[in-house]
Design a protein around this motif. Sequence first.
Motif, PDB file in Angstrom:
ATOM      1  N   LEU A  99       0.828  -1.197   0.000  1.00 40.91           N
ATOM      2  CA  LEU A  99       0.000   0.000   0.000  1.00 40.91           C
ATOM      3  C   LEU A  99       0.863   1.248   0.000  1.00 40.91           C
ATOM      4  N   ARG A 100       0.553   2.151  -0.902  1.00 42.23           N
ATOM      5  CA  ARG A 100       1.177   3.480  -0.945  1.00 42.23           C
ATOM      6  C   ARG A 100       0.103   4.465  -0.513  1.00 42.23           C
ATOM      7  N   THR A 101       0.398   5.273   0.488  1.00 39.79           N
ATOM      8  CA  THR A 101      -0.557   6.213   1.045  1.00 39.79           C
ATOM      9  C   THR A 101       0.020   7.616   1.009  1.00 39.79           C
ATOM     10  N   GLU A 102      -0.734   8.554   0.446  1.00 41.86           N
ATOM     11  CA  GLU A 102      -0.314   9.954   0.391  1.00 41.86           C
ATOM     12  C   GLU A 102      -1.384  10.825   1.032  1.00 41.86           C
ATOM     13  N   ILE A 103      -0.988  11.677   1.968  1.00 40.21           N
ATOM     14  CA  ILE A 103      -1.916  12.628   2.576  1.00 40.21           C
ATOM     15  C   ILE A 103      -2.218  13.696   1.531  1.00 40.21           C
ATOM     16  N   ILE A 104      -3.510  13.868   1.201  1.00 38.10           N
ATOM     17  CA  ILE A 104      -3.876  14.835   0.165  1.00 38.10           C
ATOM     18  C   ILE A 104      -4.655  16.029   0.716  1.00 38.10           C
ATOM     19  N   ASP A 105      -5.123  15.941   1.969  1.00 35.23           N
ATOM     20  CA  ASP A 105      -5.855  17.064   2.546  1.00 35.23           C
ATOM     21  C   ASP A 105      -5.877  16.916   4.064  1.00 35.23           C
ATOM     22  N   LYS A 106      -5.935  18.038   4.752  1.00 29.73           N
ATOM     23  CA  LYS A 106      -6.140  18.024   6.193  1.00 29.73           C
ATOM     24  C   LYS A 106      -6.917  19.276   6.557  1.00 29.73           C
ATOM     25  N   ARG A 107      -7.769  19.126   7.565  1.00 28.53           N
ATOM     26  CA  ARG A 107      -8.548  20.273   8.026  1.00 28.53           C
ATOM     27  C   ARG A 107      -8.905  20.070   9.492  1.00 28.53           C
ATOM     28  N   PRO A 108      -8.931  21.153  10.250  1.00 31.55           N
ATOM     29  CA  PRO A 108      -9.332  21.040  11.649  1.00 31.55           C
ATOM     30  C   PRO A 108     -10.838  20.803  11.740  1.00 31.55           C
ATOM     31  N   SER A 109     -11.266  20.213  12.826  1.00 34.09           N
ATOM     32  CA  SER A 109     -12.692  20.019  13.054  1.00 34.09           C
ATOM     33  C   SER A 109     -13.340  21.359  13.391  1.00 34.09           C
ATOM     34  N   ASP A 110     -14.505  21.613  12.823  1.00 31.10           N
ATOM     35  CA  ASP A 110     -15.245  22.829  13.148  1.00 31.10           C
ATOM     36  C   ASP A 110     -15.931  22.725  14.498  1.00 31.10           C
ATOM     37  N   SER A 111     -16.235  21.508  14.919  1.00 36.96           N
ATOM     38  CA  SER A 111     -17.023  21.323  16.133  1.00 36.96           C
ATOM     39  C   SER A 111     -16.222  20.868  17.351  1.00 36.96           C
ATOM     40  N   ASP A 112     -15.005  20.365  17.146  1.00 34.75           N
ATOM     41  CA  ASP A 112     -14.224  19.833  18.264  1.00 34.75           C
ATOM     42  C   ASP A 112     -12.755  20.197  18.080  1.00 34.75           C
ATOM     43  N   PRO A 113     -12.251  21.135  18.892  1.00 36.50           N
ATOM     44  CA  PRO A 113     -10.862  21.568  18.731  1.00 36.50           C
ATOM     45  C   PRO A 113      -9.823  20.505  19.087  1.00 36.50           C
ATOM     46  N   SER A 114     -10.256  19.365  19.629  1.00 35.54           N
ATOM     47  CA  SER A 114      -9.306  18.317  20.000  1.00 35.54           C
ATOM     48  C   SER A 114      -8.997  17.357  18.856  1.00 35.54           C
ATOM     49  N   ARG A 115      -9.619  17.593  17.681  1.00 34.93           N
ATOM     50  CA  ARG A 115      -9.366  16.687  16.558  1.00 34.93           C
ATOM     51  C   ARG A 115      -9.368  17.436  15.235  1.00 34.93           C
ATOM     52  N   GLY A 116      -8.818  16.744  14.238  1.00 33.96           N
ATOM     53  CA  GLY A 116      -8.840  17.223  12.866  1.00 33.96           C
ATOM     54  C   GLY A 116      -9.145  16.050  11.951  1.00 33.96           C
ATOM     55  N   TYR A 117      -9.124  16.322  10.661  1.00 36.44           N
ATOM     56  CA  TYR A 117      -9.424  15.296   9.668  1.00 36.44           C
ATOM     57  C   TYR A 117      -8.300  15.239   8.641  1.00 36.44           C
ATOM     58  N   ILE A 133      -5.887  -1.530  -6.693  1.00 40.15           N
ATOM     59  CA  ILE A 133      -7.013  -0.860  -6.041  1.00 40.15           C
ATOM     60  C   ILE A 133      -6.594   0.563  -5.700  1.00 40.15           C
ATOM     61  N   SER A 134      -7.553   1.485  -5.721  1.00 40.23           N
ATOM     62  CA  SER A 134      -7.287   2.847  -5.278  1.00 40.23           C
ATOM     63  C   SER A 134      -8.536   3.405  -4.619  1.00 40.23           C
ATOM     64  N   TYR A 135      -8.332   4.301  -3.670  1.00 37.07           N
ATOM     65  CA  TYR A 135      -9.440   4.956  -2.979  1.00 37.07           C
ATOM     66  C   TYR A 135      -8.898   6.108  -2.151  1.00 37.07           C
ATOM     67  N   GLU A 136      -9.794   6.977  -1.728  1.00 37.86           N
ATOM     68  CA  GLU A 136      -9.454   8.061  -0.822  1.00 37.86           C
ATOM     69  C   GLU A 136     -10.226   7.820   0.468  1.00 37.86           C
ATOM     70  N   ALA A 137      -9.540   7.948   1.597  1.00 30.12           N
ATOM     71  CA  ALA A 137     -10.174   7.708   2.888  1.00 30.12           C
ATOM     72  C   ALA A 137      -9.914   8.899   3.799  1.00 30.12           C
ATOM     73  N   THR A 138     -10.940   9.268   4.562  1.00 29.90           N
ATOM     74  CA  THR A 138     -10.824  10.354   5.532  1.00 29.90           C
ATOM     75  C   THR A 138     -10.935   9.773   6.927  1.00 29.90           C
ATOM     76  N   ALA A 139     -10.063  10.251   7.812  1.00 30.32           N
ATOM     77  CA  ALA A 139     -10.032   9.773   9.197  1.00 30.32           C
ATOM     78  C   ALA A 139      -9.923  10.944  10.158  1.00 30.32           C
ATOM     79  N   MET A 140     -10.473  10.758  11.355  1.00 21.74           N
ATOM     80  CA  MET A 140     -10.278  11.716  12.441  1.00 21.74           C
ATOM     81  C   MET A 140      -8.936  11.436  13.097  1.00 21.74           C
TER      82      MET A 140
END
Length: 147
Positions: A99-117, A133-140
């Motif tokens: 698996l090759r994984t590249e971070i393509i976006d990050k953003r802080p949470s609007d509702s919880d300052p203790s996490r981002g996406y 196989i290829s896909y984009e996944a978002t995680a907290m």
Amino acid sequence: MQFYEDIVVGDVRQSDGYTVSKSEITEFGEKYDPQPFHTDEEAAKDSVFGGLVASGWQTAAICMRLNVETSKDMATQAGVGVDNLRWHQPLQPGDTLRLRTEIIDKRPSDSDPSRGYLTARHEGLNQDDELVISYEATAMIRRETDE
């Protein structure tokens, strides 16, 4: 531990390889995706694939394992979604997936300052560096500070 603040868009991680066996393919197929080209080697010869192949869902599950193994040092809290999932070619018995994984976006949470996406593009490649196989996944992910 890597927190939200430590991750940079463009970061790339590569997993070790995972070799899938014929028995794993048929066991997964029998339990979760009982189509003949996943469960019966003889019947699979007459399929569009010309032989036994792993379920796409099994391929995705192997990628999940590889992602977890390469991200143990990240403060990930949970997955929130997958987009643009594509199976480019089948995974066959004896193939080694990495698996090759590249971070393509990050953003802080609007509702919880203790996490981002974080959103990452994942590419599963076989032993010949062909895209399987290829896909984009978002995680907290936990933030180190409450900015």
